[in-house]
Design an enzyme around this catalytic site. Structure first.
Site, PDB file in Angstrom:
ATOM      1  N   VAL A  95       0.872  -1.181   0.000  1.00 37.77           N
ATOM      2  CA  VAL A  95       0.000   0.000   0.000  1.00 37.77           C
ATOM      3  C   VAL A  95       0.905   1.225   0.000  1.00 37.77           C
ATOM      4  CG1 VAL A  95      -1.818   1.253   1.217  1.00 37.77           C
ATOM      5  CG2 VAL A  95      -1.801  -1.255   1.262  1.00 37.77           C
ATOM      6  N   HIS A  99       3.176   4.045   6.041  1.00 39.46           N
ATOM      7  CA  HIS A  99       2.613   3.467   7.261  1.00 39.46           C
ATOM      8  C   HIS A  99       3.700   2.781   8.062  1.00 39.46           C
ATOM      9  CE1 HIS A  99       2.153   0.591   3.938  1.00 39.46           C
ATOM     10  NE2 HIS A  99       2.364  -0.384   4.819  1.00 39.46           N
TER      11      HIS A  99
HETATM   12  P1  AMP Z   1       2.689  -3.151   3.347  1.00 37.37           P
HETATM   13  O1  AMP Z   1       2.960  -4.494   2.751  1.00 37.37           O
HETATM   14  O2  AMP Z   1       3.774  -2.661   4.270  1.00 37.37           O
HETATM   15  O3  AMP Z   1       2.295  -2.123   2.312  1.00 37.37           O
HETATM   16  O4  AMP Z   1       1.477  -3.357   4.320  1.00 37.37           O
HETATM   17  C1  AMP Z   1       0.149  -3.127   3.993  1.00 37.37           C
HETATM   18  C2  AMP Z   1      -0.655  -3.652   5.151  1.00 37.37           C
HETATM   19  O5  AMP Z   1      -1.983  -3.141   5.023  1.00 37.37           O
HETATM   20  C3  AMP Z   1      -0.763  -5.179   5.193  1.00 37.37           C
HETATM   21  O6  AMP Z   1      -0.250  -5.647   6.439  1.00 37.37           O
HETATM   22  C4  AMP Z   1      -2.271  -5.426   5.074  1.00 37.37           C
HETATM   23  O7  AMP Z   1      -2.705  -6.506   5.860  1.00 37.37           O
HETATM   24  C5  AMP Z   1      -2.847  -4.109   5.539  1.00 37.37           C
HETATM   25  N1  AMP Z   1      -4.173  -3.786   5.039  1.00 37.37           N
HETATM   26  C6  AMP Z   1      -4.609  -3.874   3.751  1.00 37.37           C
HETATM   27  N2  AMP Z   1      -5.891  -3.449   3.654  1.00 37.37           N
HETATM   28  C7  AMP Z   1      -6.264  -3.087   4.910  1.00 37.37           C
HETATM   29  C8  AMP Z   1      -7.480  -2.574   5.477  1.00 37.37           C
HETATM   30  N3  AMP Z   1      -8.573  -2.329   4.726  1.00 37.37           N
HETATM   31  N4  AMP Z   1      -7.510  -2.339   6.811  1.00 37.37           N
HETATM   32  C9  AMP Z   1      -6.430  -2.583   7.573  1.00 37.37           C
HETATM   33  N5  AMP Z   1      -5.261  -3.047   7.104  1.00 37.37           N
HETATM   34  C10 AMP Z   1      -5.180  -3.308   5.793  1.00 37.37           C
END
Ligand code: AMP
Ligand code: ZN
Length: 111
Positions: A95, A99
């Site tokens: 994403v 974060h």
């Molecule tokens: P990254 O791989 O560091 O970009 O992490 C993205 C994180 O977002 C992953 O751990 C997912 O499980 C989390 N994620 C994706 N969609 C959602 C959502 N709608 N609500 C909460 N967490 C999410």
């Protein structure tokens, strides 16, 4: 960023289990937790990742880092916790809205 999942969470158009929010950031539970406590802290402003941070984002960035220990304490992570940010595709970022993963509540493998 109309197409950004985490901007939609900030806007409230996608629900999240929010545990903390202030003028700069929001903290909510990861939908696929990798630890007993797995939170995501995001800036309310759309910033893609660390590479996208600008000098004018210094206040937001430092605010988030200074707030993480307060959230950890509030969540009972008294034994310690891990903070991770995946940066770019090669870093495992899925994403593209900055974060910080905050992980804890159980033994974590050492890196
Ligand atoms: P990254 O791989 O560091 O970009 O992490 C993205 C994180 O977002 C992953 O751990 C997912 O499980 C989390 N994620 C994706 N969609 C959602 C959502 N709608 N609500 C909460 N967490 C999410
Ligand atoms: Zn965004």
């Amino acid at each position: 960023m109309s197409d950004c999942l985490f901007c939609k969470i900030v806007a409230g158009s996608i629900p999240s289990e929010t545990v903390y929010e202030d003028e700069h950031c929001r903290v909510f539970r990861d939908i696929q937790p990798k630890a007993p406590v797995h939170l995501l802290m995001i800036p309310k402003k759309h910033i893609e990742n660390l590479d996208d941070l600008k000098p004018e984002d210094a206040a937001v960035a430092s605010h988030m880092l200074l707030t993480i220990p307060r959230i950890a304490k509030q969540q009972g992570l008294d034994d310690g916790y891990r903070v991770v940010t995946n940066n770019g595709e090669g870093g495992g970022q899925e994403v593209f809205h900055l974060h910080f993963h905050i992980l804890g509540g159980g033994a974590l493998h050492s890196l």
